[in-house]
Scaffold this motif. Structure first.
Motif, PDB file in Angstrom:
ATOM      1  N   GLY A 168       3.008  -6.111   7.354  1.00  0.00           N
ATOM      2  CA  GLY A 168       1.769  -6.729   6.983  1.00  0.00           C
ATOM      3  C   GLY A 168       0.579  -5.674   6.883  1.00  0.00           C
ATOM      4  N   PHE A 169       0.952  -4.251   6.740  1.00  0.00           N
ATOM      5  CA  PHE A 169      -0.039  -3.348   6.664  1.00  0.00           C
ATOM      6  C   PHE A 169      -1.165  -3.416   5.742  1.00  0.00           C
ATOM      7  N   GLY A 170      -0.992  -3.581   4.542  1.00  0.00           N
ATOM      8  CA  GLY A 170      -1.899  -3.981   3.680  1.00  0.00           C
ATOM      9  C   GLY A 170      -2.983  -5.267   4.071  1.00  0.00           C
ATOM     10  N   ARG A 171      -2.427  -6.151   4.383  1.00  0.00           N
ATOM     11  CA  ARG A 171      -2.789  -7.520   4.738  1.00  0.00           C
ATOM     12  C   ARG A 171      -4.058  -7.121   5.891  1.00  0.00           C
ATOM     13  N   ILE A 172      -3.434  -6.316   6.840  1.00  0.00           N
ATOM     14  CA  ILE A 172      -4.055  -6.128   8.175  1.00  0.00           C
ATOM     15  C   ILE A 172      -5.256  -5.167   7.619  1.00  0.00           C
ATOM     16  N   HIS A 173      -5.118  -4.230   6.787  1.00  0.00           N
ATOM     17  CA  HIS A 173      -6.168  -3.577   6.419  1.00  0.00           C
ATOM     18  C   HIS A 173      -6.904  -4.097   5.075  1.00  0.00           C
ATOM     19  N   LYS A 174      -6.910  -5.151   4.954  1.00  0.00           N
ATOM     20  CA  LYS A 174      -7.660  -5.860   3.861  1.00  0.00           C
ATOM     21  C   LYS A 174      -7.260  -5.561   2.585  1.00  0.00           C
ATOM     22  N   PHE A 175      -6.583  -4.628   2.328  1.00  0.00           N
ATOM     23  CA  PHE A 175      -6.442  -4.057   1.278  1.00  0.00           C
ATOM     24  C   PHE A 175      -7.341  -3.072   0.614  1.00  0.00           C
ATOM     25  N   ARG A 176      -8.224  -2.476   1.749  1.00  0.00           N
ATOM     26  CA  ARG A 176      -9.001  -1.696   1.351  1.00  0.00           C
ATOM     27  C   ARG A 176      -8.605  -0.415   0.508  1.00  0.00           C
ATOM     28  N   PRO A 177      -9.349   0.286  -0.635  1.00  0.00           N
ATOM     29  CA  PRO A 177      -9.085   1.115  -1.289  1.00  0.00           C
ATOM     30  C   PRO A 177      -9.102   2.307  -0.413  1.00  0.00           C
ATOM     31  N   GLU A 178     -10.078   2.571   0.656  1.00  0.00           N
ATOM     32  CA  GLU A 178     -10.139   3.691   1.528  1.00  0.00           C
ATOM     33  C   GLU A 178      -8.900   3.688   2.297  1.00  0.00           C
ATOM     34  N   ASP A 179      -8.346   2.754   2.488  1.00  0.00           N
ATOM     35  CA  ASP A 179      -7.132   2.512   3.535  1.00  0.00           C
ATOM     36  C   ASP A 179      -5.766   2.973   2.744  1.00  0.00           C
ATOM     37  N   ALA A 180      -5.986   2.743   1.501  1.00  0.00           N
ATOM     38  CA  ALA A 180      -4.746   3.298   0.652  1.00  0.00           C
ATOM     39  C   ALA A 180      -4.951   4.864   0.597  1.00  0.00           C
ATOM     40  N   ARG A 181      -5.987   5.380   0.589  1.00  0.00           N
ATOM     41  CA  ARG A 181      -6.181   6.675   0.367  1.00  0.00           C
ATOM     42  C   ARG A 181      -5.823   7.367   1.584  1.00  0.00           C
ATOM     43  N   ILE A 182      -5.911   6.796   2.945  1.00  0.00           N
ATOM     44  CA  ILE A 182      -5.551   7.299   4.323  1.00  0.00           C
ATOM     45  C   ILE A 182      -3.973   7.107   4.426  1.00  0.00           C
ATOM     46  N   TYR A 184      -2.003   7.290   1.549  1.00  0.00           N
ATOM     47  CA  TYR A 184      -1.617   8.505   0.945  1.00  0.00           C
ATOM     48  C   TYR A 184      -1.315   9.653   1.587  1.00  0.00           C
ATOM     49  N   GLU A 185      -2.633   9.919   2.078  1.00  0.00           N
ATOM     50  CA  GLU A 185      -2.854  11.338   3.135  1.00  0.00           C
ATOM     51  C   GLU A 185      -1.736  11.645   4.232  1.00  0.00           C
ATOM     52  N   LYS A 186      -1.488  10.245   4.980  1.00  0.00           N
ATOM     53  CA  LYS A 186      -0.615  10.320   5.945  1.00  0.00           C
ATOM     54  C   LYS A 186       0.776  10.566   5.543  1.00  0.00           C
ATOM     55  N   ILE A 187       1.211   9.938   4.446  1.00  0.00           N
ATOM     56  CA  ILE A 187       2.569  10.299   3.843  1.00  0.00           C
ATOM     57  C   ILE A 187       2.681  11.730   3.532  1.00  0.00           C
ATOM     58  N   TYR A 188       1.567  12.064   2.837  1.00  0.00           N
ATOM     59  CA  TYR A 188       1.541  13.261   2.050  1.00  0.00           C
ATOM     60  C   TYR A 188       1.575  14.448   3.091  1.00  0.00           C
ATOM     61  N   GLN A 212       6.213   9.314  -6.215  1.00  0.00           N
ATOM     62  CA  GLN A 212       6.958   8.649  -5.232  1.00  0.00           C
ATOM     63  C   GLN A 212       6.013   8.336  -3.914  1.00  0.00           C
ATOM     64  N   ILE A 213       5.139   9.186  -3.582  1.00  0.00           N
ATOM     65  CA  ILE A 213       4.336   8.828  -2.332  1.00  0.00           C
ATOM     66  C   ILE A 213       3.306   7.647  -2.865  1.00  0.00           C
ATOM     67  N   LYS A 214       2.925   7.666  -4.296  1.00  0.00           N
ATOM     68  CA  LYS A 214       2.070   6.501  -4.747  1.00  0.00           C
ATOM     69  C   LYS A 214       2.889   5.035  -4.643  1.00  0.00           C
ATOM     70  N   ASP A 215       4.099   5.569  -4.951  1.00  0.00           N
ATOM     71  CA  ASP A 215       5.025   4.202  -5.032  1.00  0.00           C
ATOM     72  C   ASP A 215       5.111   3.656  -3.495  1.00  0.00           C
ATOM     73  N   LEU A 216       5.096   4.585  -2.356  1.00  0.00           N
ATOM     74  CA  LEU A 216       5.278   4.153  -0.997  1.00  0.00           C
ATOM     75  C   LEU A 216       3.883   3.527  -0.677  1.00  0.00           C
ATOM     76  N   VAL A 217       2.928   4.043  -1.149  1.00  0.00           N
ATOM     77  CA  VAL A 217       1.412   3.399  -0.896  1.00  0.00           C
ATOM     78  C   VAL A 217       1.352   2.010  -1.137  1.00  0.00           C
ATOM     79  N   ALA A 218       1.962   1.676  -2.736  1.00  0.00           N
ATOM     80  CA  ALA A 218       2.021   0.359  -3.173  1.00  0.00           C
ATOM     81  C   ALA A 218       2.935  -0.550  -2.337  1.00  0.00           C
TER      82      ALA A 218
END
Lengths: 257, 286
Positions: A168-182, A184-188, A212-218
């Protein structure tokens, strides 16, 4: 494995406020709790001092069949050398230094997009392939092996618990673009977000590519990803279960002939 | 265990036990796969209980028998048995030897665990070159444990029920222990893993598999004494050094050399953590 949890979650509705209060308390505890404490092992300070030169000699003789280019694997970089010496909470100043140093190593997608394809992300999260001594002639792309440590899609019941549940990660973070960036940074580079995190630096250490990291962020942030499905595939409410029950302890004193 | 007197009847009994276990495990696995998360945990627990319910059903006992025979068999260029091998309690003394290892051996000038000491004995008594024993030391999935591992399994079984009690008093033993501790926490390689990544926190799992918190002596005492163990998933006995070899593979580190100072140091750390824990070898694991 694609297994469906049973559809029984008939907890009394009257219990819900209590559960909510308990949940908030638990979050509070998590926020103030220090990083996972390493318990006292058998007296580190009591033994003789072991020097880095000795350790390297022992590693070289213990790993005589060193594939080309693997020498660096035996030696921690500055961040890992620091983290290995810390038992327990990372002192704030040291932590900030690590995070700044590691943040500078993050390479961002050139197109500015953080979300790739969650289906490819799921495959990467499932795969533990790559960089082992049996993988020296790479047969397929490296995996992230995310399920080894994290819960992600509710369809996968074989997941580890070393890392946090990401269901539920995206749902919990309300699909905010800012959280997608974070994300990405966390995985990178996990060390840029949490100093001395146990998680690998997938981008910075060259395990996974930017794509690949973008695919994981998705997989985490795409509303269509199974990670963000409200109900598990079986159509039950048991996705609300926070954690699986721990297996019962083994009976003691096994009989021996 | 009486290996000599009733060898034939015991072997038949063991084989029957093994067959029953295999059938049970297959049935238990199918049950677990048809269920949800809670049922899976219960199913896995049932699976583990089935594995250990009949102590005679552990296939590792067959390897221990093979190890006992290999210990007494003349072999190598010098055509002698291992019956003069000193495992630390004097030449030929096997009972309780495993429980007192690793230790410093003056004749070899280094600290050794059971597997490392066996290599030394096979080289110095039987004339078998050590390189021959360490080149491909571990069985592939489905293959039986190699001779060295079978003998190790037998030696360990002769300390079954005893407690880990290596004294670590000699300066070289203390140094080995300190080295093992240092190595346990060292983080390197592309995945930044140390042993403590998986074995430093309480109550964690990797995928569905529970992880032992080996930095906690109470937990180390429960699990270290189960090695060597029969692994159902790979259908062979795995010694502790083979287990460490597999950990390093998963950690993206190179191939661990059997009998190396590195392997002995980590073994020493684990055994010290498990000090006082009861040896239940050979064990059986999923």
């Amino acid at each position: 494995m694609s297994l469906r949890p049973p559809g029984s979650n008939d907890e009394s509705i009257a219990m819900r406020p209590l559960i909510a209060i308990g949940f908030l308390l638990a979050i509070g505890v998590l926020l103030v709790a220090p990083a996972p404490m390493v318990m006292a092992d058998s007296g580190r300070s009591a033994g003789p001092v072991i020097g880095e030169r000795q350790v390297r000699r022992v590693l070289r003789s213990g790993f005589p069949a060193l594939p080309a280019g693997w020498e660096t694997r035996l030696v921690p970089d500055e961040t890992m050398a620091t983290c290995a010496d810390i038992r327990g909470e990372v002192p704030k100043e040291i932590g900030e230094r690590i995070k700044a140093r590691e943040r500078a190593r993050i390479v961002y997608p050139q197109d500015g997009q953080f979300l790739g394809d969650w289906r490819r992300g799921e495959a990467i999260a499932q795969s533990g392939y790559g960089m082992r001594f049996t993988d020296t002639t790479a047969q397929r792309p490296n995996g992230g092996n995310c399920y080894a440590c994290h819960q992600l899609s509710p369809d996968e019941v074989s997941y580890g618990t070393i890392g946090a549940s990401l269901k539920g990660f995206g749902r919990i973070h309300k699909f905010r673009p800012e959280d997608a960036r974070i994300a990405y940074e966390k995985i990178y580079n996990s060390q840029a977000i949490v100093a001395c995190s146990m998680m690998p630096r997938f981008g910075a250490n060259g395990i996974l590519s930017i794509e690949q990291i973008k695919d994981l962020v998705a997989l985490l942030m795409d509303p269509a990803s199974p990670v963000n499905r409200e109900e598990p595939a079986g159509g039950s409410a048991s996705s609300a279960q926070p954690e699986p029950t721990q297996p019962a302890p083994l009976p003691q004193g096994k009989a021996r002939p | 265990m009486r290996y000599r007197r009733h060898a034939l009847s015991l072997s038949v009994r063991r084989l029957a036990g093994v067959a029953i276990t295999v059938a049970w495990l297959a049935w238990g696995t199918m049950g677990a796969l048809a269920a949800g998360p809670d049922e899976i945990d219960r199913g896995l627990e049932q699976f583990r209980q089935m594995m250990t319910a009949d102590p005679w059903a552990n296939p590792a006992l067959l390897d221990a028998d093979r190890g006992a025979a290999l210990w007494r068999r003349r072999a190598g260029p010098r055509n002698v048995s291992l019956e003069r091998c000193d495992l630390g309690k004097g030449p030929g003394v096997v009972d309780g030897a495993f429980a007192a290892l690793p230790r410093y051996f003056r004749d070899a000038g280094r600290v050794m665990d059971t597997e490392t000491r066996l290599i030394w004995c096979m080289e110095h008594l039987q004339g078998i070159p050590a390189a021959q024993l360490t080149e491909t030391p571990h069985p592939a999935s489905g293959q039986p444990v190699r001779d060295l591992g079978a003998i190790t399994t037998w030696i360990a079984s002769r300390s079954d029920g005893k407690s880990f009690g290596a004294p670590f008093r000699h300066p070289r033993e203390k140094a080995t222990l300190a080295l093992g501790r240092e190595l346990f926490f060292r983080r390197s390689g592309p995945f930044d893993f140390s042993c403590a990544t998986c074995h430093g926190t309480e109550n964690k799992r990797i995928r569905r598999q529970g992880l032992a918190m080996l930095i906690d002596p109470a937990e180390a005492r429960k699990v270290v004494g189960e090695w060597p163990a029969y692994r159902v998933s790979s259908t062979h006995v795995m010694t502790l050094q083979h287990r460490l070899y597999d950990c390093f593979w998963q950690m993206r580190m190179p191939e661990l050399k059997l009998g190396s100072e590195l392997a002995v140091a980590l073994t020493a750390y684990l055994v010290k953590q498990a000090e006082g824990g009861v040896i239940a070898a050979p064990g059986i694991k999923r």
